[in-house]
Write a protein that holds these residues in place. Structure first.
Motif, PDB file in Angstrom:
ATOM      1  N   GLU A   2       0.828  -1.201   0.000  1.00  0.00           N
ATOM      2  CA  GLU A   2       0.000   0.000   0.000  1.00  0.00           C
ATOM      3  C   GLU A   2       0.865   1.254   0.000  1.00  0.00           C
ATOM      4  O   GLU A   2       1.992   1.242   0.461  1.00  0.00           O
ATOM      5  CB  GLU A   2      -0.882   0.027   1.249  1.00  0.00           C
ATOM      6  CG  GLU A   2      -1.959  -1.019   1.263  1.00  0.00           C
ATOM      7  CD  GLU A   2      -2.821  -0.871   2.483  1.00  0.00           C
ATOM      8  OE1 GLU A   2      -3.468   0.183   2.631  1.00  0.00           O
ATOM      9  OE2 GLU A   2      -2.823  -1.804   3.288  1.00  0.00           O
ATOM     10  N   THR A   3       0.307   2.319  -0.526  1.00  0.00           N
ATOM     11  CA  THR A   3       0.984   3.615  -0.492  1.00  0.00           C
ATOM     12  C   THR A   3       0.007   4.671   0.004  1.00  0.00           C
ATOM     13  O   THR A   3      -1.211   4.486  -0.063  1.00  0.00           O
ATOM     14  CB  THR A   3       1.503   4.028  -1.885  1.00  0.00           C
ATOM     15  OG1 THR A   3       0.401   4.202  -2.759  1.00  0.00           O
ATOM     16  CG2 THR A   3       2.460   2.998  -2.449  1.00  0.00           C
ATOM     17  N   ALA A   4       0.547   5.768   0.511  1.00  0.00           N
ATOM     18  CA  ALA A   4      -0.290   6.879   0.946  1.00  0.00           C
ATOM     19  C   ALA A   4      -1.036   7.435  -0.256  1.00  0.00           C
ATOM     20  O   ALA A   4      -0.510   7.455  -1.371  1.00  0.00           O
ATOM     21  CB  ALA A   4       0.565   7.950   1.599  1.00  0.00           C
ATOM     22  N   GLU A   5      -2.260   7.896  -0.033  1.00  0.00           N
ATOM     23  CA  GLU A   5      -3.082   8.457  -1.109  1.00  0.00           C
ATOM     24  C   GLU A   5      -2.396   9.647  -1.776  1.00  0.00           C
ATOM     25  O   GLU A   5      -2.488   9.842  -2.961  1.00  0.00           O
ATOM     26  CB  GLU A   5      -4.432   8.923  -0.549  1.00  0.00           C
ATOM     27  CG  GLU A   5      -5.313   7.795  -0.075  1.00  0.00           C
ATOM     28  CD  GLU A   5      -6.062   7.133  -1.196  1.00  0.00           C
ATOM     29  OE1 GLU A   5      -6.488   7.821  -2.125  1.00  0.00           O
ATOM     30  OE2 GLU A   5      -6.221   5.896  -1.136  1.00  0.00           O
ATOM     31  N   ARG A   6      -1.733  10.468  -0.954  1.00  0.00           N
ATOM     32  CA  ARG A   6      -1.125  11.700  -1.440  1.00  0.00           C
ATOM     33  C   ARG A   6       0.284  11.790  -0.883  1.00  0.00           C
ATOM     34  O   ARG A   6       0.519  11.476   0.274  1.00  0.00           O
ATOM     35  CB  ARG A   6      -1.971  12.872  -0.923  1.00  0.00           C
ATOM     36  CG  ARG A   6      -1.430  14.210  -1.227  1.00  0.00           C
ATOM     37  CD  ARG A   6      -2.254  15.272  -0.445  1.00  0.00           C
ATOM     38  NE  ARG A   6      -1.583  16.542  -0.430  1.00  0.00           N
ATOM     39  CZ  ARG A   6      -0.533  16.837   0.331  1.00  0.00           C
ATOM     40  NH1 ARG A   6      -0.019  15.958   1.129  1.00  0.00           N
ATOM     41  NH2 ARG A   6       0.019  18.033   0.270  1.00  0.00           N
ATOM     42  N   HIS A   7       1.217  12.218  -1.704  1.00  0.00           N
ATOM     43  CA  HIS A   7       2.585  12.407  -1.241  1.00  0.00           C
ATOM     44  C   HIS A   7       2.860  13.894  -1.053  1.00  0.00           C
ATOM     45  O   HIS A   7       2.588  14.703  -1.951  1.00  0.00           O
ATOM     46  CB  HIS A   7       3.583  11.812  -2.235  1.00  0.00           C
ATOM     47  CG  HIS A   7       3.524  10.328  -2.302  1.00  0.00           C
ATOM     48  ND1 HIS A   7       4.200   9.602  -3.246  1.00  0.00           N
ATOM     49  CD2 HIS A   7       2.879   9.401  -1.558  1.00  0.00           C
ATOM     50  CE1 HIS A   7       3.976   8.321  -3.079  1.00  0.00           C
ATOM     51  NE2 HIS A   7       3.172   8.181  -2.062  1.00  0.00           N
ATOM     52  N   ALA A   8       3.401  14.246   0.108  1.00  0.00           N
ATOM     53  CA  ALA A   8       3.738  15.640   0.403  1.00  0.00           C
ATOM     54  C   ALA A   8       4.872  16.104  -0.505  1.00  0.00           C
ATOM     55  O   ALA A   8       5.751  15.313  -0.888  1.00  0.00           O
ATOM     56  CB  ALA A   8       4.148  15.784   1.861  1.00  0.00           C
ATOM     57  N   THR A   9       4.873  17.385  -0.824  1.00  0.00           N
ATOM     58  CA  THR A   9       5.940  17.949  -1.649  1.00  0.00           C
ATOM     59  C   THR A   9       7.096  18.408  -0.767  1.00  0.00           C
ATOM     60  O   THR A   9       6.942  18.598   0.446  1.00  0.00           O
ATOM     61  CB  THR A   9       5.429  19.163  -2.452  1.00  0.00           C
ATOM     62  OG1 THR A   9       5.125  20.225  -1.535  1.00  0.00           O
ATOM     63  CG2 THR A   9       4.225  18.804  -3.295  1.00  0.00           C
ATOM     64  N   GLN A  10       8.238  18.606  -1.378  1.00  0.00           N
ATOM     65  CA  GLN A  10       9.412  19.107  -0.649  1.00  0.00           C
ATOM     66  C   GLN A  10       9.090  20.443   0.027  1.00  0.00           C
ATOM     67  O   GLN A  10       9.463  20.656   1.174  1.00  0.00           O
ATOM     68  CB  GLN A  10      10.603  19.266  -1.616  1.00  0.00           C
ATOM     69  CG  GLN A  10      11.918  19.509  -0.924  1.00  0.00           C
ATOM     70  CD  GLN A  10      12.398  18.289  -0.153  1.00  0.00           C
ATOM     71  OE1 GLN A  10      12.211  17.150  -0.575  1.00  0.00           O
ATOM     72  NE2 GLN A  10      13.029  18.513   0.983  1.00  0.00           N
ATOM     73  N   ASN A  11       8.388  21.337  -0.676  1.00  0.00           N
ATOM     74  CA  ASN A  11       8.024  22.641  -0.108  1.00  0.00           C
ATOM     75  C   ASN A  11       7.123  22.491   1.114  1.00  0.00           C
ATOM     76  O   ASN A  11       7.307  23.190   2.113  1.00  0.00           O
ATOM     77  CB  ASN A  11       7.348  23.537  -1.150  1.00  0.00           C
ATOM     78  CG  ASN A  11       8.323  24.051  -2.197  1.00  0.00           C
ATOM     79  OD1 ASN A  11       9.530  24.070  -1.977  1.00  0.00           O
ATOM     80  ND2 ASN A  11       7.793  24.454  -3.335  1.00  0.00           N
ATOM     81  N   GLU A  12       6.156  21.576   1.055  1.00  0.00           N
ATOM     82  CA  GLU A  12       5.267  21.343   2.201  1.00  0.00           C
ATOM     83  C   GLU A  12       6.055  20.819   3.398  1.00  0.00           C
ATOM     84  O   GLU A  12       5.823  21.253   4.538  1.00  0.00           O
ATOM     85  CB  GLU A  12       4.170  20.337   1.835  1.00  0.00           C
ATOM     86  CG  GLU A  12       3.148  20.867   0.867  1.00  0.00           C
ATOM     87  CD  GLU A  12       2.216  19.788   0.355  1.00  0.00           C
ATOM     88  OE1 GLU A  12       1.039  20.123   0.138  1.00  0.00           O
ATOM     89  OE2 GLU A  12       2.646  18.625   0.141  1.00  0.00           O
ATOM     90  N   LEU A  13       6.967  19.903   3.132  1.00  0.00           N
ATOM     91  CA  LEU A  13       7.763  19.314   4.216  1.00  0.00           C
ATOM     92  C   LEU A  13       8.672  20.353   4.853  1.00  0.00           C
ATOM     93  O   LEU A  13       8.736  20.470   6.081  1.00  0.00           O
ATOM     94  CB  LEU A  13       8.569  18.126   3.684  1.00  0.00           C
ATOM     95  CG  LEU A  13       7.728  16.955   3.173  1.00  0.00           C
ATOM     96  CD1 LEU A  13       8.596  15.960   2.425  1.00  0.00           C
ATOM     97  CD2 LEU A  13       6.987  16.280   4.296  1.00  0.00           C
ATOM     98  N   GLU A  14       9.358  21.114   4.025  1.00  0.00           N
ATOM     99  CA  GLU A  14      10.265  22.144   4.552  1.00  0.00           C
ATOM    100  C   GLU A  14       9.500  23.218   5.318  1.00  0.00           C
ATOM    101  O   GLU A  14       9.971  23.703   6.342  1.00  0.00           O
ATOM    102  CB  GLU A  14      11.081  22.750   3.419  1.00  0.00           C
ATOM    103  CG  GLU A  14      12.123  21.791   2.874  1.00  0.00           C
ATOM    104  CD  GLU A  14      12.842  22.293   1.633  1.00  0.00           C
ATOM    105  OE1 GLU A  14      12.594  23.443   1.199  1.00  0.00           O
ATOM    106  OE2 GLU A  14      13.663  21.525   1.093  1.00  0.00           O
TER     107      GLU A  14
END
Length: 187
Positions: A2-14
């Motif tokens: 399974e994988t997460a429905e949505r992957h966070a972006t680098q900008n969101e993480l930072e």
């Protein structure tokens, strides 16, 4: 897998780094308990039994560990994996995807080596005592597939590595029962 429905972006993480690094240093609440009965299988529990011999009951650590001692037995320094809930909330996007990381205990606590050097003990509830180990825990290919390349780079990057954003390993020192909602106290 399974994988997460949505992957966070680098900008969101930072942009969320300050929020993640503001995790409590002394005490927390146990938010999620996860066992891995088989490879790529995750089960969330409301309570679990822990022991120095078996780790977390129902988890595959005792029968299929990623690291073994010379005699073939499971290495105790990787019995229990812990991960910061703020990091998981950020990269998973939803509560249902948090267990995919495979970490046994999810809590809002600063897991950095500076805050919890190897040998530091954590009391969970009234019974269980864990001891932090120096065993490494890094985001691997499975982690990337589940949460995306940006998430793996975030937890393995300079800040992520310094603060153990991928998580930490511990061993069980005192057995007992833990429950979601239990207080976790740095001793």
């Amino acid at each position: 897998m399974e994988t997460a429905e949505r992957h966070a972006t680098q900008n969101e993480l930072e942009a969320a780094t300050d929020y993640v690094l503001a995790s409590p240093k002394q005490q927390s609440t146990l938010q999620v308990i996860v066992v891995r009965p088989k490879a790529n299988e995750r089960v969330t529990l409301e309570q679990a039994e822990l022991s120095p011999e078996g780790g977390i009951a129902g988890d595959r650590w005792s029968v299929d560990p990623w690291e073994r001692l010379p005699d073939g037995s499971p290495h105790p320094h990787s019995q229990v994996s812990l991960m910061n809930s703020r990091v998981l909330e950020l990269i998973a996007g939803e509560a249902a995807a948090m267990p995919l990381a495979g970490d046994n205990l999810i809590l809002d606590l600063d897991l950095s080596e500076e805050n919890l050097p190897a040998g530091t003990r954590l009391q969970i509830g009234s019974e269980v005592l864990l001891e932090m180990t120096a065993a490494p825990h890094t985001g691997c290919g499975k982690f990337q597939k589940r949460y995306g390349k940006a998430a793996r780079e975030f937890v393995n990057g300079e800040i992520g590595s310094k603060h153990n954003l991928r998580g930490r390993m511990a061993k069980v020192v005192q057995p007992g029962t833990i429950r979601v909602g239990d207080e976790v106290q740095k001793l």
